[in-house]
Motif scaffolding. Structure first.
Motif, short mmCIF file in Angstrom:
data_model
loop_
_atom_site.label_atom_id
_atom_site.label_comp_id
_atom_site.label_asym_id
_atom_site.label_seq_id
_atom_site.Cartn_x
_atom_site.Cartn_y
_atom_site.Cartn_z
N VAL A 20 0.84 -1.21 0.00
CA VAL A 20 0.00 0.00 0.00
C VAL A 20 0.86 1.25 0.00
O VAL A 20 0.61 2.19 -0.76
CB VAL A 20 -0.95 -0.01 1.21
CG1 VAL A 20 -1.76 1.28 1.26
CG2 VAL A 20 -1.89 -1.22 1.15
N SER A 21 1.90 1.28 0.83
CA SER A 21 2.75 2.47 0.90
C SER A 21 3.51 2.69 -0.40
O SER A 21 3.68 3.84 -0.85
CB SER A 21 3.73 2.36 2.08
OG SER A 21 4.60 1.25 1.92
N VAL A 24 1.16 4.32 -2.84
CA VAL A 24 0.98 5.74 -2.55
C VAL A 24 2.17 6.55 -3.05
O VAL A 24 2.02 7.62 -3.65
CB VAL A 24 0.78 5.96 -1.04
CG1 VAL A 24 0.78 7.45 -0.70
CG2 VAL A 24 -0.53 5.31 -0.58
N TYR A 27 2.10 6.83 -6.83
CA TYR A 27 1.04 7.76 -7.21
C TYR A 27 1.47 9.21 -7.00
O TYR A 27 1.29 10.06 -7.87
CB TYR A 27 -0.21 7.43 -6.38
CG TYR A 27 -1.36 8.38 -6.58
CD1 TYR A 27 -2.02 8.47 -7.80
CD2 TYR A 27 -1.83 9.16 -5.52
CE1 TYR A 27 -3.10 9.32 -7.97
CE2 TYR A 27 -2.90 10.01 -5.69
CZ TYR A 27 -3.53 10.09 -6.91
OH TYR A 27 -4.59 10.94 -7.08
N ARG A 28 2.06 9.48 -5.85
CA ARG A 28 2.49 10.86 -5.55
C ARG A 28 3.64 11.30 -6.44
O ARG A 28 3.69 12.45 -6.88
CB ARG A 28 2.89 10.95 -4.08
CG ARG A 28 1.73 10.82 -3.10
CD ARG A 28 2.21 10.77 -1.66
NE ARG A 28 2.96 11.97 -1.31
CZ ARG A 28 3.59 12.14 -0.15
NH1 ARG A 28 3.56 11.16 0.75
NH2 ARG A 28 4.23 13.25 0.10
N ALA A 204 -6.27 -0.66 1.27
CA ALA A 204 -6.19 0.39 0.26
C ALA A 204 -7.51 1.14 0.10
O ALA A 204 -7.53 2.35 -0.15
CB ALA A 204 -5.77 -0.20 -1.08
N SER A 205 -8.63 0.42 0.26
CA SER A 205 -9.94 1.06 0.10
C SER A 205 -10.18 2.12 1.17
O SER A 205 -10.93 3.08 0.95
CB SER A 205 -11.05 0.01 0.14
OG SER A 205 -11.12 -0.59 1.43
N LEU A 206 -9.55 1.96 2.34
CA LEU A 206 -9.69 2.97 3.40
C LEU A 206 -9.07 4.29 2.98
O LEU A 206 -9.49 5.36 3.44
CB LEU A 206 -9.04 2.46 4.69
CG LEU A 206 -9.64 1.17 5.28
CD1 LEU A 206 -8.88 0.77 6.54
CD2 LEU A 206 -11.12 1.35 5.58
N ILE A 207 -8.07 4.23 2.10
CA ILE A 207 -7.41 5.45 1.64
C ILE A 207 -8.31 6.21 0.67
O ILE A 207 -8.39 7.45 0.70
CB ILE A 207 -6.07 5.11 0.96
CG1 ILE A 207 -5.11 4.48 1.99
CG2 ILE A 207 -5.42 6.34 0.33
CD1 ILE A 207 -3.80 4.01 1.40
N THR A 208 -8.98 5.48 -0.22
CA THR A 208 -9.83 6.13 -1.23
C THR A 208 -11.24 6.39 -0.71
O THR A 208 -12.02 7.07 -1.39
CB THR A 208 -9.92 5.26 -2.49
OG1 THR A 208 -10.50 3.99 -2.17
CG2 THR A 208 -8.54 5.05 -3.09
N PHE A 258 -4.23 5.49 -8.37
CA PHE A 258 -3.82 4.80 -7.14
C PHE A 258 -4.09 3.31 -7.26
O PHE A 258 -3.23 2.48 -6.92
CB PHE A 258 -4.56 5.37 -5.93
CG PHE A 258 -4.37 4.56 -4.68
CD1 PHE A 258 -3.15 4.56 -4.02
CD2 PHE A 258 -5.39 3.77 -4.18
CE1 PHE A 258 -2.96 3.80 -2.87
CE2 PHE A 258 -5.22 3.00 -3.04
CZ PHE A 258 -4.00 3.01 -2.38
N TRP A 259 -5.28 2.94 -7.76
CA TRP A 259 -5.61 1.53 -7.88
C TRP A 259 -4.75 0.85 -8.93
O TRP A 259 -4.36 -0.31 -8.76
CB TRP A 259 -7.09 1.36 -8.22
CG TRP A 259 -7.98 1.63 -7.04
CD1 TRP A 259 -8.77 2.72 -6.84
CD2 TRP A 259 -8.14 0.79 -5.88
NE1 TRP A 259 -9.42 2.62 -5.63
CE2 TRP A 259 -9.05 1.45 -5.03
CE3 TRP A 259 -7.61 -0.43 -5.50
CZ2 TRP A 259 -9.44 0.91 -3.80
CZ3 TRP A 259 -7.99 -0.96 -4.27
CH2 TRP A 259 -8.90 -0.30 -3.44
#
Length: 286
Positions: A20-21, A24, A27-28, A204-208, A258-259
């Motif tokens: 997950v990290s 991120v 993506y960034r 990951a869904s908690l992030i979006t 992100f996904w």
């Protein structure tokens, strides 16, 4: 040529948190390029057939670029886009095949449900239904049957969705892969890792989730204004709908990269675990 950002060494196997990290960070680090590709993909979604293939291909391109960074072989957007465009009709073929597969799965679940109901009815046929109905046992049995069917359907659909989660990545990344073999490749790579991938997707869904909630709130507000506004001004209605679609596309374009980055990291991790991808790459560099 994009610079190598060195997210992880090519021999590293990732934990759930690492996956997950890393997504991120990818993506960034490439936000502008990935967002523009995602925005273009969502615009294509409104064009039937050809546009759907373009959406599939451009989405997979984001994963291809992310994977290139992970294996220390970064690629330009133009180069990657030329590659996925060369397989555009293969992406469309994959989409069609997946629609048939999902249709077959739905039909299978329906048939299974009817069989279970039929078998249960046959078993209960030899019982005293009048007595069962009077004391409520019948309704308890019916409820438990439907609860069982619902659990099987939900768990089964989640498991199958995870097994097909990477279906476009082999087609976008690997050589000698076509619309059919890319589906089998996803099935092969995810074998034995379905519930670990589920845990990754849950985290990951908690992030979006905040962005998705915001989009839903905006949708409800716009629908409420359109339904309960006293005056029916066609121009204002059109502007509100245009605003809604613009925000929907913009919000979706923010989430999709992100996904797709997450898919790339999972794909990298599974190939490292199953095929020693990191070791092969390191030997090639030496």
């Amino acid at each position: 040529m994009p610079e190598n950002r060195g997210f992880y060494t090519t021999a590293q196997v990732l934990t759930v948190g690492n996956v997950v990290s890393a997504s991120v960070r990818l993506y960034r680090s490439h936000f502008k390029d990935y967002f523009l590709l995602s925005f273009k993909a969502w615009l294509w979604i409104f064009v039937p057939i050809y546009g759907w293939a373009k959406f599939y291909a451009l989405s997979a391109l984001i994963s291809r670029l992310s994977f290139g960074d992970l294996v220390n072989q970064p690629e330009s957007v133009d180069s990657g886009e030329r590659f996925v465009n060369s397989r555009l009709w293969q992406f469309l073929g994959t989409l069609i095949l997946m629609l048939f597969i999902y249709f077959g799965i739905i039909v299978s679940f329906v048939i299974l449900g009817f069989l279970l109901v039929f078998i249960t009815a046959a078993i209960l046929g030899g019982l005293d239904i009048q007595n069962l109905t009077n004391n409520g046992t019948w309704w308890v049995l019916i409820f438990l049957l439907f609860l069982l069917l619902a659990i099987v359907a939900i768990v089964g659909s989640i498991w199958l969705e995870i097994r097909f989660f990477l279906v476009t990545l082999p087609l976008a990344i690997e050589e000698n892969v076509d619309a059919t073999s890319t589906i089998g490749r996803s099935w092969e790579l995810t074998k034995g890792h379905a519930w670990r991938i589920f845990l990754i997707l849950f985290v990951a869904s908690l992030i979006t989730l905040p962005m998705q909630i915001l989009l839903q709130i905006i949708s409800f507000i716009v629908q409420g204004i359109l339904e309960f506004r006293p005056d029916n001004n066609p121009l204002l209605n059109s502007l509100l709908l245009l605003l809604f679609f613009a925000m929907f596309i913009g919000g979706s374009a923010l989430i999709l990269p992100f996904w797709q980055s997450l898919k790339a990291v999972i794909y990298y991790d599974l190939r490292s675990r199953r095929e020693g991808l990191g070791l092969k790459l390191r030997e090639r560099e030496i």
